[in-house]
Design a protein around this motif. Structure first.
Motif, PDB file in Angstrom:
ATOM      1  N   LEU A  53       0.825  -1.206   0.000  1.00  0.00           N
ATOM      2  CA  LEU A  53       0.000   0.000   0.000  1.00  0.00           C
ATOM      3  C   LEU A  53       0.861   1.258   0.000  1.00  0.00           C
ATOM      4  O   LEU A  53       0.513   2.252  -0.646  1.00  0.00           O
ATOM      5  CB  LEU A  53      -0.930  -0.008   1.214  1.00  0.00           C
ATOM      6  CG  LEU A  53      -2.038  -1.062   1.181  1.00  0.00           C
ATOM      7  CD1 LEU A  53      -2.741  -1.155   2.530  1.00  0.00           C
ATOM      8  CD2 LEU A  53      -3.049  -0.764   0.080  1.00  0.00           C
ATOM      9  N   ASP A  54       1.989   1.217   0.702  1.00  0.00           N
ATOM     10  CA  ASP A  54       2.903   2.357   0.677  1.00  0.00           C
ATOM     11  C   ASP A  54       3.441   2.578  -0.733  1.00  0.00           C
ATOM     12  O   ASP A  54       3.540   3.716  -1.202  1.00  0.00           O
ATOM     13  CB  ASP A  54       4.066   2.127   1.646  1.00  0.00           C
ATOM     14  CG  ASP A  54       3.672   2.276   3.099  1.00  0.00           C
ATOM     15  OD1 ASP A  54       2.556   2.775   3.353  1.00  0.00           O
ATOM     16  OD2 ASP A  54       4.471   1.895   3.973  1.00  0.00           O
ATOM     17  N   GLN A  55       3.799   1.488  -1.411  1.00  0.00           N
ATOM     18  CA  GLN A  55       4.313   1.597  -2.776  1.00  0.00           C
ATOM     19  C   GLN A  55       3.253   2.180  -3.705  1.00  0.00           C
ATOM     20  O   GLN A  55       3.545   3.057  -4.538  1.00  0.00           O
ATOM     21  CB  GLN A  55       4.758   0.216  -3.274  1.00  0.00           C
ATOM     22  CG  GLN A  55       5.331   0.233  -4.679  1.00  0.00           C
ATOM     23  CD  GLN A  55       5.620  -1.151  -5.216  1.00  0.00           C
ATOM     24  OE1 GLN A  55       5.153  -2.149  -4.664  1.00  0.00           O
ATOM     25  NE2 GLN A  55       6.380  -1.245  -6.295  1.00  0.00           N
ATOM     26  N   ASP A  88       8.659   2.021  18.476  1.00  0.00           N
ATOM     27  CA  ASP A  88       8.589   2.081  17.009  1.00  0.00           C
ATOM     28  C   ASP A  88       7.120   1.946  16.604  1.00  0.00           C
ATOM     29  O   ASP A  88       6.514   0.896  16.821  1.00  0.00           O
ATOM     30  CB  ASP A  88       9.416   0.963  16.399  1.00  0.00           C
ATOM     31  CG  ASP A  88       9.641   1.137  14.898  1.00  0.00           C
ATOM     32  OD1 ASP A  88       8.899   1.921  14.280  1.00  0.00           O
ATOM     33  OD2 ASP A  88      10.551   0.490  14.350  1.00  0.00           O
ATOM     34  N   VAL A  89       6.528   3.009  16.065  1.00  0.00           N
ATOM     35  CA  VAL A  89       5.109   2.987  15.739  1.00  0.00           C
ATOM     36  C   VAL A  89       4.857   3.510  14.323  1.00  0.00           C
ATOM     37  O   VAL A  89       5.632   4.294  13.781  1.00  0.00           O
ATOM     38  CB  VAL A  89       4.274   3.835  16.735  1.00  0.00           C
ATOM     39  CG1 VAL A  89       4.336   3.249  18.123  1.00  0.00           C
ATOM     40  CG2 VAL A  89       4.742   5.285  16.746  1.00  0.00           C
ATOM     41  N   ASP A  90       3.761   3.071  13.747  1.00  0.00           N
ATOM     42  CA  ASP A  90       3.303   3.524  12.431  1.00  0.00           C
ATOM     43  C   ASP A  90       2.570   4.856  12.602  1.00  0.00           C
ATOM     44  O   ASP A  90       1.628   4.961  13.377  1.00  0.00           O
ATOM     45  CB  ASP A  90       2.363   2.471  11.847  1.00  0.00           C
ATOM     46  CG  ASP A  90       1.883   2.812  10.437  1.00  0.00           C
ATOM     47  OD1 ASP A  90       2.104   3.955   9.979  1.00  0.00           O
ATOM     48  OD2 ASP A  90       1.261   1.947   9.808  1.00  0.00           O
ATOM     49  N   VAL A  91       3.011   5.888  11.876  1.00  0.00           N
ATOM     50  CA  VAL A  91       2.366   7.203  11.961  1.00  0.00           C
ATOM     51  C   VAL A  91       1.879   7.672  10.596  1.00  0.00           C
ATOM     52  O   VAL A  91       1.693   8.865  10.375  1.00  0.00           O
ATOM     53  CB  VAL A  91       3.324   8.254  12.584  1.00  0.00           C
ATOM     54  CG1 VAL A  91       3.644   7.914  14.024  1.00  0.00           C
ATOM     55  CG2 VAL A  91       4.610   8.380  11.753  1.00  0.00           C
ATOM     56  N   SER A  92       1.676   6.730   9.674  1.00  0.00           N
ATOM     57  CA  SER A  92       1.322   7.104   8.302  1.00  0.00           C
ATOM     58  C   SER A  92      -0.014   7.830   8.207  1.00  0.00           C
ATOM     59  O   SER A  92      -0.257   8.565   7.252  1.00  0.00           O
ATOM     60  CB  SER A  92       1.308   5.861   7.403  1.00  0.00           C
ATOM     61  OG  SER A  92       0.418   4.883   7.902  1.00  0.00           O
TER      62      SER A  92
END
Length: 369
Positions: A196-198, A320-324
């Motif tokens: 999904l990031d790609q 370490d966390v996802d902040v997208s």
């Protein structure tokens, strides 16, 4: 419009006259050839207009087949909405309000989008309508939406779900055979975040904002402290720190001298959904006057707890966390048992008792793009 284009338009119009859906397409067809950059709405446009009289159209259209790729389409929508905003992403299940005629709405969205994502799953070609493959059936909306996007010069990107192969030209109806030559992107559910990031990065590079220029992407590695704090409590400072024998040049330090201005140290930053992850080492300062203390560290994203960790002297923790999807990031630290009232803190200090003042640090807080 040139004579060649006019002939092609008439040919397509003759082909789309066999059903109610085709009637809608025939009526709306004059809108497709219009230059989107003119910012004007053709007279047959069925959608809404903004305050300047321009077509209020989403830049990204997610094309999918029910029974094949709807779950993947939902994932794509959720990710792209966080990247581009709700109004810039169209998926039929959420982009058409109750009571709205769906046929002209699909036509306007598909014909005027800048990017179309075609979700292709394992049953995309094999689902049938009666005895005919749906992709080749009259008035198949999946095919018709792709035709409209291709005719409107949109960037059409096949999204292959899992290990499915890209359909060959011979497998596709003649009107969308050029889809087979378009560069695809895979969406693997076992590594959905990476996929999904790609996809989000690829789409983001193709669409334009209202000012025709998107904000530049952030650097691959950014120190959180370099963004400038949106707010912070009085005892928070941006400085160097030593934690567990290691020196950190860029840190957020929560340290009180005589008493705590606030029993919880808070600092907030505006991320604007421009970063993927946040990482830091949280711990008690090596030179803490009371080395036996424990610190509690919390990461809050848009009011939601993303992480909570505890660290002690000589035993830091890595967060370490996802902040997208985070617009505003807030870091909160405290030492359990800190004296709350300043007058009581004074009395305890005079009597030689501890106020359990915090001496904590977020060491090298780092954002990754």
């Amino acid at each position: 419009m040139s004579q060649v284009d006019n002939q092609q338009e008439k040919k397509r119009t003759r082909e789309w006259t066999t059903s109610r859906t085709d009637d809608v397409l025939r009526l709306c067809w004059p809108t497709i050839g219009r230059k989107r950059e003119t910012g004007t709405a053709p007279h047959l446009w069925y959608g809404t207009l903004d305050e300047k009289g321009r077509c209020a159209i989403s830049k990204v259209f997610i094309n999918f087949r029910v029974g094949d790729g709807q779950d993947s389409a939902v994932l794509l929508e959720q990710r792209l909405v966080t990247e581009l905003g709700r109004d810039e992403v169209f998926r039929s299940s959420t982009g058409i309000t109750a009571g709205t005629a769906f046929e002209p709405r699909l036509v306007e969205a598909a014909s005027a989008c800048e990017v179309m994502l075609v979700v292709i799953g394992p049953r995309w070609l094999t689902i049938t309508k009666g005895s005919v493959a749906s992709i080749a059936a009259p008035a198949d909306w999946v095919r018709l939406e792709i035709e409209l996007a291709l005719a409107g010069d949109a960037k059409v990107i096949p999204i292959l779900v899992g290990d499915i192969k890209m359909p060959a030209e011979d497998d596709l109806p003649e009107t969308i055979r050029e889809l087979a030559g378009r560069q695809y992107i895979r969406l693997h559910h076992r590594s959905a975040k990476y996929s999904l990031d790609q996809i989000a990065d690829s789409v983001r590079a193709l669409v334009t904002s209202d000012n025709s220029v998107l904000p530049p992407p952030p650097a691959q590695v950014t120190m959180l402290t370099s963004l400038g704090a949106a707010s912070r409590t009085a005892d928070i400072s941006l400085s160097e720190a030593n934690v567990n024998g290691r020196y950190y040049s860029e840190s957020i330090v929560y340290r009180c001298s005589d008493f705590a201005n606030a029993v919880r140290g808070r600092i907030a930053f505006n991320l604007g959904r421009r970063f993927r992850s946040f990482r830091t080492t949280a711990g008690v300062l090596d030179d803490a006057l009371e080395g036996h203390q424990t610190g509690v560290f919390q990461v809050i994203g848009d009011g939601v707890m993303l992480a909570e960790r505890t660290a002690s002297h000589g035993a830091p923790c890595v967060i370490d966390v996802d902040v997208s999807t985070v617009l505003r990031l807030e870091l909160i630290a405290h030492r359990p048992g800190t004296t709350r009232h300043p007058m009581l803190a004074g009395v305890l200090a005079i009597s030689g008792k501890s106020n359990n003042l915090p001496e904590l640090a977020w060491a090298n807080p780092t954002l990754y793009a």
